[in-house]
Enzyme design. Structure first.
Site, PDB file in Angstrom:
ATOM      1  N   ALA A 222       0.863  -1.284  -0.004  1.00 19.12           N
ATOM      2  CA  ALA A 222       0.197  -0.050  -0.143  1.00 19.12           C
ATOM      3  C   ALA A 222       0.723   1.216   0.084  1.00 19.12           C
ATOM      4  O   ALA A 222       2.030   1.377   0.614  1.00 19.12           O
ATOM      5  CB  ALA A 222      -0.905   0.112   1.283  1.00 19.12           C
TER       6      ALA A 222
ATOM      7  N   GLY B  91       0.721  -5.163   0.970  1.00 23.36           N
ATOM      8  CA  GLY B  91      -0.413  -5.146   0.040  1.00 23.36           C
ATOM      9  C   GLY B  91       0.167  -5.853  -1.350  1.00 23.36           C
ATOM     10  O   GLY B  91      -0.588  -6.329  -2.041  1.00 23.36           O
TER      11      GLY B  91
HETATM   12  N1  3HC Z   1       4.763   3.561  -0.131  1.00 27.77           N
HETATM   13  C1  3HC Z   1       4.981   4.731  -0.442  1.00 27.77           C
HETATM   14  N2  3HC Z   1       6.538   4.913  -0.488  1.00 27.77           N
HETATM   15  C2  3HC Z   1       7.211   3.787  -0.285  1.00 27.77           C
HETATM   16  C3  3HC Z   1       6.893   2.777   0.077  1.00 27.77           C
HETATM   17  C4  3HC Z   1       5.322   2.410   0.159  1.00 27.77           C
HETATM   18  N3  3HC Z   1       4.901   1.217   0.501  1.00 27.77           N
HETATM   19  N4  3HC Z   1       7.736   1.970   0.025  1.00 27.77           N
HETATM   20  C5  3HC Z   1       8.986   2.617  -0.086  1.00 27.77           C
HETATM   21  N5  3HC Z   1       8.723   3.947  -0.191  1.00 27.77           N
HETATM   22  C6  3HC Z   1       9.283   4.891  -0.657  1.00 27.77           C
HETATM   23  C7  3HC Z   1      10.476   5.360   0.321  1.00 27.77           C
HETATM   24  O1  3HC Z   1       9.595   6.356   1.311  1.00 27.77           O
HETATM   25  C8  3HC Z   1      11.437   5.988  -0.501  1.00 27.77           C
HETATM   26  O2  3HC Z   1      11.064   7.322  -0.582  1.00 27.77           O
HETATM   27  P1  3HC Z   1      12.175   8.567  -0.769  1.00 27.77           P
HETATM   28  O3  3HC Z   1      12.908   8.095  -1.862  1.00 27.77           O
HETATM   29  O4  3HC Z   1      11.295   9.699  -0.888  1.00 27.77           O
HETATM   30  O5  3HC Z   1      12.917   8.467   0.583  1.00 27.77           O
HETATM   31  C9  3HC Z   1      11.418   5.296  -1.574  1.00 27.77           C
HETATM   32  O6  3HC Z   1      10.236   4.587  -1.658  1.00 27.77           O
HETATM   33  C10 3HC Z   1      12.577   4.260  -1.847  1.00 27.77           C
HETATM   34  O7  3HC Z   1      12.554   3.583  -0.714  1.00 27.77           O
HETATM   35  P2  3HC Z   1      13.706   3.163   0.254  1.00 27.77           P
HETATM   36  O8  3HC Z   1      14.572   4.339   0.397  1.00 27.77           O
HETATM   37  O9  3HC Z   1      13.030   2.400   1.560  1.00 27.77           O
HETATM   38  O10 3HC Z   1      14.488   1.931  -0.648  1.00 27.77           O
HETATM   39  P3  3HC Z   1      14.972   0.827  -0.247  1.00 27.77           P
HETATM   40  O11 3HC Z   1      15.647   0.121  -1.471  1.00 27.77           O
HETATM   41  O12 3HC Z   1      16.148   0.925   0.646  1.00 27.77           O
HETATM   42  O13 3HC Z   1      13.828  -0.256   0.173  1.00 27.77           O
HETATM   43  C11 3HC Z   1      11.845  -1.457   0.540  1.00 27.77           C
HETATM   44  C12 3HC Z   1      13.002  -0.605  -0.685  1.00 27.77           C
HETATM   45  C13 3HC Z   1      12.221  -2.591   0.728  1.00 27.77           C
HETATM   46  C14 3HC Z   1      10.761  -1.443  -0.596  1.00 27.77           C
HETATM   47  C15 3HC Z   1      11.467  -0.493   1.428  1.00 27.77           C
HETATM   48  O14 3HC Z   1      11.199   1.005   1.055  1.00 27.77           O
HETATM   49  C16 3HC Z   1      10.222  -0.948   2.530  1.00 27.77           C
HETATM   50  O15 3HC Z   1      10.435  -1.705   3.345  1.00 27.77           O
HETATM   51  N6  3HC Z   1       9.142  -0.085   2.152  1.00 27.77           N
HETATM   52  C17 3HC Z   1       8.079  -0.615   2.944  1.00 27.77           C
HETATM   53  C18 3HC Z   1       7.484  -1.678   2.783  1.00 27.77           C
HETATM   54  C19 3HC Z   1       6.053  -2.052   3.512  1.00 27.77           C
HETATM   55  O16 3HC Z   1       6.096  -1.747   4.896  1.00 27.77           O
HETATM   56  N7  3HC Z   1       5.007  -2.192   2.866  1.00 27.77           N
HETATM   57  C20 3HC Z   1       3.606  -2.513   3.538  1.00 27.77           C
HETATM   58  C21 3HC Z   1       2.858  -1.302   3.635  1.00 27.77           C
HETATM   59  S1  3HC Z   1       1.604  -1.277   4.428  1.00 27.77           S
HETATM   60  C22 3HC Z   1       0.480  -2.278   3.574  1.00 27.77           C
HETATM   61  O17 3HC Z   1       0.687  -2.751   2.412  1.00 27.77           O
HETATM   62  C23 3HC Z   1      -0.929  -2.228   4.114  1.00 27.77           C
HETATM   63  C24 3HC Z   1      -1.807  -3.555   3.385  1.00 27.77           C
HETATM   64  O18 3HC Z   1      -1.671  -4.512   4.166  1.00 27.77           O
HETATM   65  C25 3HC Z   1      -3.223  -2.996   3.416  1.00 27.77           C
END
Ligand code: 3HC
Length: 692
Positions: A64, A103
């Protein structure tokens, strides 16, 4: 044929539906709409017999869109999209490259089958944001991998490899991509479509049948993972959703999941963890640090083969960096290398490394007693005894033995980097890299910018810490830097509380109830009381109760007694300690009194916040959120409470100022008077962490 960020291409009856929403294919509203539109068109396209859902090399999807949280999510929602995909009348296969998280994985689980590249990583990390999976993940994952594994993944939030996912049943095939991953995935999809009617994930029952037949099984299976969970509130909510999805029905589970997800999304615990997500990313971009200035580190050196040196060497080797470890004595060197060997073997037996990985890392670590063997090192990290004179001598020796462009870092916890650098001819190449023990495990590194540290040296230290998987935070020079400086303030208050009337277990319990894994006295017993005692003696300071315990030989766990007495690791309150504390109070003419838990909490945490504010005033930290990252990553501050500065903001700086003023007057301790930055925050109503 559809709007960006989704494109569709049809080849031999397989529709390749590509998600393209950089940088990580977050499932924002535009992407969700694009996918819905694509499915609507493909459903009635007779040229299409099956669908291959694919993302970008870096990400199938990271889940998400976090930036949409709090703004309300517009239709089509993720649960609507996921349901549409699962009910799609033609077979859908998710082809996973890069990460499929949250998600993103929930979307993939709603497809009728999944294939992955060997390098793919899968997981449900919602718990790290104080959330639970909110798009069917709590229902579908147990149906694919069984309840036990599902609970581990949901409550642990860890990513797993494609190979592990195949073993678990989360993916159906790992395709090596010899003739191109997408081509092979399309071939696989066509065969899958030809093999018969696919079964929806929600209709699979084989792996959950036992748990469904025996109510209570899920709760029982969750017990171990729940004990370790970082956010107990989200943990409990996730278990409730998984339970409903197994013991009642998939539909009922979905209803519970939706309600719990919304509840968690609005909670202060999730707000704190989403703030930390942004804070960690902000810390990766320190002010006045040019990442391009970093030198390539092809070879590293470590001085000192003790616990810290060994841990740092292991961390470097685990990122594939060859490292030479220097020790002064043969015996100490052998002991250190032996310890590394033992740690590697233990990690193999725990399954965190394969035998092959351990062998590769072992091969990258070389021991020596000659500084001259560091001649090729691009970065040397000194991890010797914490003594200014010792460190100054080491740096002077290093200066003459390494190549001119090598960067030199000291792993000091308290000492002045500038004084250490002053002993060299090239102070500009010296910086601090303060690791936390055990260095191969703990994520935090305080990267200390000395008065003369060059942009190249700073960027090299920072980049290396990132490369070895750590969380570096840039800080300036002061006694104890950010973390230990604030810890010292807390320790002083903890000791003072004992003197005034509290007992160790009361103080420790207040902090564990707050969410720390351990209180200050249990922690001191584990670390050993004699170290602090010796330091205090050297500096001419005292801690009356800590000193009194050491004088009776109570050095902590290693002597079986400290603030507590121990049988093995079992901790007990000890009447002898109460006697010592009461005696010392009397010697200091303190009339002991009952101290409330509320006062204990405030006396421990508010002075730390105050010190954090001073650290900001002195520009030792770039931002308040950096301080929070340090406390969460290095000192186990509970993530669901955001860190000390975030906590202060939630409380309101005015409250903290009022209480500190009160305690400064009540105790006569002028150091408790509110710092200017805190006062300004209270007066102006401006939060400390704003803009993090
Ligand atoms: N939504 C929006 N932006 C996101 C994102 C997300 N889910 N995941 C990453 N980003 C953004 C980061 O904020 C970052 O932005 P910036 O460049 O402006 O700082 C950019 O994408 C790149 O991310 P990273 O700097 O973290 O890049 P990495 O390569 O180090 O890591 C990753 C990539 C492993 C995908 C890491 O970003 C991550 O763990 N992201 C979060 C994943 C997550 O928690 N997903 C669950 C979301 S909640 C959900 O899905 C609810 C659902 O169940 C309904």
């Amino acid at each position: 044929m559809t709007s960006q960020p989704v494109s569709v291409q049809i080849t031999d009856g397989v529709a390749h539906v590509r998600m393209d929403n950089p940088p990580v294919n977050a499932l924002g509203v535009a992407l969700r709409e694009g996918l819905m539109d694509a499915l609507a068109e493909l459903e009635h396209n007779d040229d299409v017999t099956s669908v291959l859902l694919i993302g970008q090399p870096k990400a199938f999807s990271a889940g998400a869109d976090i930036t949409e949280f709090g703004t309300g999510t517009s239709s089509p929602t993720l649960p609507e999209l996921v349901a549409r995909l699962e009910d799609f009348p033609k077979p859908v296969v998710a082809a996973i490259t890069g990460v499929a998280l949250g998600g993103g994985l929930e979307l993939a689980m709603a497809a009728h089958a999944r294939v992955a590249l060997p390098t793919a990583k899968l997981g449900l990390p919602e718990i790290s944001l104080g959330l639970i999976p909110g798009a069917g993940g709590t229902g579908r994952l147990p149906r694919l991998v069984g309840p036990q594994r599902a609970l581990e993944l949901i409550l642990g939030g860890k990513q797993i490899s494609a190979e592990a996912a195949l073993k678990d049943g989360l993916v159906d095939a790992v395709l090596d991509g010899v003739s191109g991953f997408e081509t092979e995935a399309a071939r696989w999809t066509a065969e899958f479509a030809a093999s018969g009617e696919p079964v929806r994930t929600q209709d699979r029952t084989d792996k959950i049948a036992d748990a469904a037949a025996k109510p209570g099984t899920v709760v029982e299976l969750a017990a171990t993972a729940l004990r370790k969970v970082k956010d107990p509130f989200a943990g409990k909510a996730a278990v409730e959703a998984v339970t409903a999805g197994i013991e009642e029905s998939f539909e009922r589970g979905t209803v519970v999941e939706r309600a719990k997800f919304q509840e968690r999304l609005k909670s202060s615990e999730s707000a704190a963890q989403r703030y930390l997500f942004a804070a960690e990313r902000a810390a990766r971009k320190p002010r006045n640090l040019d990442p391009a200035a970093a030198r390539d580190v092809k070879q590293a050196g470590v001085v000192g083969a003790g616990t810290m040196g060994g841990g740092i060497a292991m961390a470097l080797a685990s990122a594939g960096i060859p490292v030479t470890v220097v020790e002064a004595q043969q015996e100490a060197l052998e002991r250190g290398l032996g310890m590394i060997e033992k740690n590697l073997s233990v990690s193999v037996s725990h399954g965190s490394r394969t035998e092959n990985q351990a062998a590769q890392q072992r091969a990258l670590i070389t021991g020596t007693m000659e500084y001259a063997d560091l001649g090729d090192a691009d970065l040397v990290i000194e991890a010797a005894f914490e003594d200014l004179q010792v460190k100054k001598e080491i740096f002077a020796t290093l200066d003459h033995n390494v190549k001119p462009e090598a960067v030199l870092a000291t792993n000091t916890s308290y000492l002045n980097i500038d004084e250490i650098a002053a002993g060299t001819e090239h102070a500009e190449r010296v910086l601090g890299m303060h690791f936390f023990s055990p260095a191969n495990v703990m994520p935090l590194v305080e990267v200390v910018r000395g008065g003369q540290t060059s942009p190249e040296a700073l960027a090299t230290g920072f980049a290396t810490a990132r490369r070895i998987g750590k969380t570096p935070v840039v800080v300036g020079v002061c006694h104890g830097f950010v973390g230990n400086r604030m810890l010292e303030v807390r320790s002083r208050q903890a000791e003072q509380l004992l003197l005034e009337g509290a007992l160790p277990s009361q103080v420790d319990d207040v902090l564990t109830n707050f969410g720390f894994r351990m209180g200050p006295f249990a922690m001191a017993d584990m670390a050993g009381l004699d170290i602090g005692w010796r330091n205090r003696k050297a500096q001419g300071t005292t801690a009356p109760i800590g000193d009194a315990l050491c004088e009776t030989g109570r050095y902590g766990q290693k002597t079986g007694s400290g603030y507590y007495s121990y049988e093995g690791r079992e901790r007990r309150n000890d009447p002898a300690v109460t006697e010592i504390i009461e005696r010392v109070s009397a010697e200091h003419n303190v009339t002991r009194r009952e101290i409330s838990n509320e006062e204990i909490l405030e006396r421990l945490l508010f002075p730390m916040i105050n010190e954090g504010a001073r650290i900001l005033e002195e520009k030792i930290a770039d931002r308040a959120s950096d301080i929070d990252v340090i406390w969460v990553k290095g000192y186990n501050w509970p993530a669901y409470r955001g860190g000390p500065m975030w906590y202060a903001d939630q409380m309101g700086a005015a409250v903290v100022v009022e209480r500190l003023t009160h305690y400064a007057e009540a105790t006569g301790d002028a150091s408790l008077r509110p710092a200017q930055a805190l006062q300004e925050s209270a007066d102006g109503g401006v939060s400390l962490t704003e803009g993090a």
